[in-house]
Design a protein around this motif. Structure first.
Motif, PDB file in Angstrom:
ATOM      1  N   MET A 325      -4.918  -1.777  -8.032  1.00  0.00           N
ATOM      2  CA  MET A 325      -4.250  -0.652  -7.411  1.00  0.00           C
ATOM      3  C   MET A 325      -5.407   0.697  -7.863  1.00  0.00           C
ATOM      4  SD  MET A 325      -0.460  -0.953  -7.386  1.00  0.00           S
ATOM      5  CE  MET A 325       0.758  -2.240  -6.480  1.00  0.00           C
ATOM      6  N   GLU A 326      -5.685   1.398  -7.087  1.00  0.00           N
ATOM      7  CA  GLU A 326      -6.533   2.583  -7.142  1.00  0.00           C
ATOM      8  C   GLU A 326      -5.894   3.473  -8.280  1.00  0.00           C
ATOM      9  OE1 GLU A 326      -8.403   0.944  -3.765  1.00  0.00           O
ATOM     10  OE2 GLU A 326      -6.260   1.194  -4.316  1.00  0.00           O
ATOM     11  N   ALA A 430       2.285   2.884  -4.738  1.00  0.00           N
ATOM     12  CA  ALA A 430       1.720   3.372  -6.097  1.00  0.00           C
ATOM     13  C   ALA A 430       1.511   4.570  -5.876  1.00  0.00           C
ATOM     14  CB  ALA A 430       0.437   2.580  -6.301  1.00  0.00           C
ATOM     15  N   LEU A 431       1.835   5.451  -7.223  1.00  0.00           N
ATOM     16  CA  LEU A 431       2.013   6.851  -7.279  1.00  0.00           C
ATOM     17  C   LEU A 431       1.412   7.378  -8.451  1.00  0.00           C
ATOM     18  CD1 LEU A 431       3.270   9.693  -6.326  1.00  0.00           C
ATOM     19  CD2 LEU A 431       5.000   8.966  -7.574  1.00  0.00           C
ATOM     20  N   TYR A 460      -0.568   5.399  -2.607  1.00  0.00           N
ATOM     21  CA  TYR A 460      -0.996   4.503  -1.863  1.00  0.00           C
ATOM     22  C   TYR A 460      -0.201   3.537  -1.543  1.00  0.00           C
ATOM     23  CZ  TYR A 460      -4.918   6.806  -4.417  1.00  0.00           C
ATOM     24  OH  TYR A 460      -5.477   7.904  -4.915  1.00  0.00           O
ATOM     25  N   LEU A 461      -0.018   3.252  -0.367  1.00  0.00           N
ATOM     26  CA  LEU A 461       1.017   2.329   0.435  1.00  0.00           C
ATOM     27  C   LEU A 461       0.301   1.005   0.714  1.00  0.00           C
ATOM     28  CD1 LEU A 461       3.931   1.654   1.348  1.00  0.00           C
ATOM     29  CD2 LEU A 461       3.460   3.023   3.314  1.00  0.00           C
ATOM     30  N   SER A 471      -8.417  -0.708   4.058  1.00  0.00           N
ATOM     31  CA  SER A 471      -7.095   0.528   3.944  1.00  0.00           C
ATOM     32  C   SER A 471      -7.424   1.427   2.940  1.00  0.00           C
ATOM     33  CB  SER A 471      -5.995   0.072   3.949  1.00  0.00           C
ATOM     34  OG  SER A 471      -5.527  -0.709   4.777  1.00  0.00           O
ATOM     35  N   PHE A 472      -8.271   0.885   1.712  1.00  0.00           N
ATOM     36  CA  PHE A 472      -8.181   1.806   0.553  1.00  0.00           C
ATOM     37  C   PHE A 472      -9.633   1.381  -0.111  1.00  0.00           C
ATOM     38  CE2 PHE A 472      -3.785   1.568   0.993  1.00  0.00           C
ATOM     39  CZ  PHE A 472      -3.512   2.677   1.053  1.00  0.00           C
ATOM     40  N   GLY A 473      -9.766   1.559  -1.278  1.00  0.00           N
ATOM     41  CA  GLY A 473     -11.298   1.287  -2.048  1.00  0.00           C
ATOM     42  C   GLY A 473     -12.180   2.397  -1.788  1.00  0.00           C
TER      43      GLY A 473
END
Length: 833
Positions: A325-326, A430-431, A460-461, A471-473
């Motif tokens: 996770m980010e 994730a928060l 981040y969902l 979706s992320f990264g």
């Protein structure tokens, strides 16, 4: 995590931990066959990095062996093409510490091909190659490294850790002559300038956490090269301090870096860093276990138990379907490596760690490694060829059934690092928050150029069954505005990156502001917030999180800073997140700024340039709506193929629904990234407000929402009980759950419930019991009192730190929160009759 063991380690002197472990297999095969011969350590090092004849002969390792050889040939050719002032063509020396470090790295990569066992090659055992490596080591030392008055420019890490890491391993791989070893070790000691007397200084802010493990691992190897048992033991004694759980109320050497009882990992004093420095530390300590195997230095299983605890409670909750996770990557979010690449490092460490664990522990680790590794995992990124073979055995063993270390439903409060993870089988939320304890973001060395709001309630969902790179990264941070990350409230203004502001990668104003100075860290690289309130309670798999948005420490200190130092004021907001089964309820109150307009981004998602994105919804009167624009909806649904997210609004909210095609270079977030253009569709839900106004927001994020599920919310599934800067609370009727965050002193009243002062509280009423969980998000309260207007309740079982008292009007619960550092205290109550 075996917290009892970890807490015990906090009090055990490092000298008593001067043992790592022997692999369970080795202990069974050769009981008592251990010795203190440093040559065994060197043999272990060679086996780790160059492989063994057995491992390198395996077909699964063939690609790694080929890559080792090809890399060496590439750099040998670059040696031949080098010009004046270069060891390798294209890497000029004399002013660039990254080029000097890279030159040592490439000599190491050549040495790997020289020393590796297994299939024969023209480089393997080639004395001309060995002689050339040794000669180039001498040349570098004589011209660019050995002169202390000319060295130590640029980043301290290069000189104290980076170069030493490559040199120490290279000297081992080529069986370097004694005079070359002593010459380099003397210089490496001299460059340990943040140490004490050319050795580690546990009181130094540079010799902590992952950095300390790197330095001491190098010194163990140097001790083996020198046949210096005392050096080895001193380095291990220093390294083993990292295994102790950080007690924030009893810091050792003033160090906040390391692992906490709740699984948090911090580096750089205040940065949530499990996914970058934390994974590096995990990899290095497992390598230490392997280096010490079969020697007198390895006789206990305590360290393996501690590291397994890190894996189970520190890493596992942060890995979703093989993706790191980010929220715990610091400036590394701006790098092009993916979350899957991060997890490959962790999988290798787990595979190796399992070989040193026993029984059920080993089985759990192997099952998790098999569960976590994606089919696309790049095993050639593993450090050790031996690890590739171990992973192949594990993958091919039908008796090892993939299994997650996380339960299917989990809510994890990493309150020590202001992070929260909430998981269900089909999603993970994730928060990232901040406080006066934890940094708002990390910027450094031209990395993460636009970081300002990454710790300001950014979420981040992650949806199950998706390729998270889409979706992320890196592409999320490249194409999404830094002011419009999902969950962020930001003033409407344009900020500038550090290089734009000052023309360098840091603020240069010696002697106070220099690279890596305390002032640079405090005000530029990773400033903390100024709010104390950040954290929340967990009850079983449910969570409540509260946070007060604040200015950072740099803005708060602006009057004490130089006139040309630029600071930015934040907007104001009080926020809560209530983490349930099918939804995450988000409340915000007191949102605004006296002089600037403010925008709150309820959510942001990216999609491929040609992906079939659709947006539908219903207005407050129930009429259907689709597309983009300004609306006041009852609900909305975003879909991209099989992926969907729903949004249900608990109060009328005027929104802007946007879907834009954005093209930007990855270099916008990191100066050294390739200038690669990325095109994404960027979906955003935003709520704008003018300057000098206050507003509130109340909505639910609904992962994998169907249209029918979103429509069902209008039947009162969730009740909004309060949404002010003093008190935020909701009730979920189906779960019979009430969750509240109180932010100010005094009594806070809800139906059937009174809470005394700042707190986070979850109450769940079952058929014959009531569960209550409480935490102190400020970390500063000695006790919290909750009054339930329900009489004749008693504790189902005594709970340390919780006192139950019957009163005339109901039941009073007193929770002792002194020195709990945000940890939840929970109790189950039963009728007294």
């Amino acid at each position: 995590m075996d917290l009892t063991r970890r807490r015990l380690l906090s009090f055990v002197p490092a000298t008593a931990l001067l043992t790592a472990v022997t692999p369970a297999s080795a202990a069974r095969a050769t009981p008592g066959a251990m010795n203190a011969d440093p040559s065994r350590l060197l043999a272990n090092v060679i086996a780790i990095y160059a492989g063994t004849a057995e491992s390198n002969a395996r077909p699964e390792v063939a690609a790694k062996v080929t890559a080792i050889d090809n890399t060496a040939r590439t750099w040998l050719a670059a040696l031949d093409r080098a010009g004046t002032g270069e060891l390798f063509a294209g890497l000029p020396l004399g002013t660039s510490d990254p080029n000097l470090s890279a030159s040592y790295q490439h000599l190491y990569e050549i040495a790997l091909a020289y020393r590796r066992p297994g299939p024969a090659s023209d480089l393997q055992g080639n004395e001309q190659v060995r002689t050339r490596i040794a000669e180039k080591l001498v040349w570098l030392h004589d011209n660019y490294y050995g002169d202390q008055s000319k060295g130590y420019y640029g980043n301290w890490f290069t000189w104290e850790i980076g170069i030493s890491t490559f040199v120490s391993k290279t000297l081992t791989l080529i069986d370097a002559p004694a005079d070359l070893i002593t010459r380099y070790v003397a210089s490496m000691d001299a460059y340990l300038r943040n140490g004490k007397d050319s050795d580690v200084d546990l009181d130094s802010r540079f010799h902590t956490g992952a950095n300390l493990v790197d330095i001491t691992s190098n010194r163990v190897l140097q001790g083996a090269l020198l046949n210096d048992d005392a050096r080895i033991r001193k380095a291990l004694q220093d390294q083993f301090t990292v295994f102790a759980t950080v007690d924030p109320y009893n810091l050792q050497h003033g160090v906040t870096d390391g692992y906490y009882a709740d699984g948090s990992f911090i580096q750089h004093s205040s940065v949530a860093y499990t996914g970058s420095y934390g994974k590096a530390l995990l990899s290095r300590v497992v390598q230490t276990v392997k280096v010490l195997a079969g020697t007198e230095y390895a006789q206990s299983d305590d360290l393996v138990g501690v590291v397994q605890g890190w894996v189970e409670h520190g890493f596992a909750p942060l890995i979703f379907e093989g993706w790191m996770m980010e929220i715990v990557k610091g400036r590394a979010v701006s790098r092009t490596g993916t979350g899957y690449d991060d997890v490959a490092v962790i999988v290798e460490a787990i595979v190796d760690l399992a070989d040193y664990a026993a029984g059920a522990d080993a089985a759990r680790l192997k099952a998790f490694a098999k569960f976590t590794a994606r089919p696309t995992i790049n095993v050639n990124s593993f450090v050790s060829p031996v690890s590739i073979g171990r992973f192949a055995d594990l993958k091919n063993d039908a008796a090892i059934v993939p299994a997650d270390l996380n339960p299917a439903a989990l809510s994890t409060a990493f309150n020590a690092m202001d992070r929260t993870v909430h998981r269900r089988p089909t999603y993970a939320f994730a928060l990232a928050r901040n406080s006066s304890r934890i940094s708002k973001y990390e910027y450094m060395s031209g990395e993460n150029l636009l970081p300002w709001f990454q710790g300001d309630g950014a979420h981040y969902l992650y949806l199950a069954g998706q390729d998270q790179t889409q979706s992320f990264g890196i592409d999320y941070f490249t194409t999404v505005s830094p002011y419009a990350l999902g969950g962020v409230t930001a003033p409407v203004e344009t900020r500038k990156s550090i290089p734009e502001l000052y023309g360098t990668a840091y603020y240069d104003d010696p002697p106070t502001f220099t690279p890596s100075s305390e002032a640079q860290n405090t005000y530029v690289y990773f400033p903390v917030g100024t709010n104390a309130y950040s954290g929340g309670a967990t009850l079983d798999a449910y969570g409540a999180v509260g946070w007060v948005q604040s200015d950072d420490f740099a803005y708060a200190s602006r009057d004490a800073l130089p006139d040309d130092f630029v600071v930015y004021k934040n907007a104001s907001a009080t926020k809560s997140w209530f983490l349930l089964d099918d939804e995450i309820v988000v409340l915000a109150a007191g949102v605004g700024d006296a002089t600037r307009a403010v925008t709150t981004t309820l959510d942001t998602r990216i999609a491929g340039a040609t992906d079939p994105v659709t947006i539908i919804g219903a207005l407050r009167d129930g009429s259907p709506w689709t597309g983009t624009g300004s609306i006041t909806p009852r609900w909305l649904r975003y879909t991209n193929g099989a992926a969907s997210v729903g949004y249900h609004f608990l109060q009328p909210t005027a929104l802007s629904v946007d879907l834009q095609t954005v093209t930007r270079s990855r270099r916008v977030v990191r100066t050294s990234n390739p200038d690669t253009a990325v095109t994404k569709q960027v979906f955003a839900l935003t709520a704008a407000q003018p300057a000098d106004s206050q507003r509130s927001l109340a909505y639910a994020l609904v992962p994998n929402a169907t249209e029918s599920a979103l429509k069902s919310y209008q039947h009162g599934r969730i009740a909004l009980l309060a949404n002010t800067p003093r008190l935020q609370a909701v009730q979920h009727l189906g779960l019979r759950l009430t969750a509240a965050n109180t932010f100010t002193p005094g009594s806070h009243h809800l139906p059937g419930l009174t809470i005394d002062g700042p707190a986070s509280v979850i109450i769940r009423r079952q058929a014959s019991s009531v569960q209550v969980a409480v935490s102190d998000p400020t970390t500063q309260r000695d006790s919290i009192t909750v009054n339930l207007r329900a009489r004749y309740l008693k504790a189902a079982a005594p709970v340390a730190g919780v006192q139950v008292t019957r009163t005339i009007t109901g039941t009073r619960l007193t929770f002792s929160t002194r020195h709990t550092y945000g940890r939840s205290l929970a109790i189950t109550l039963l009728p007294a009759w």
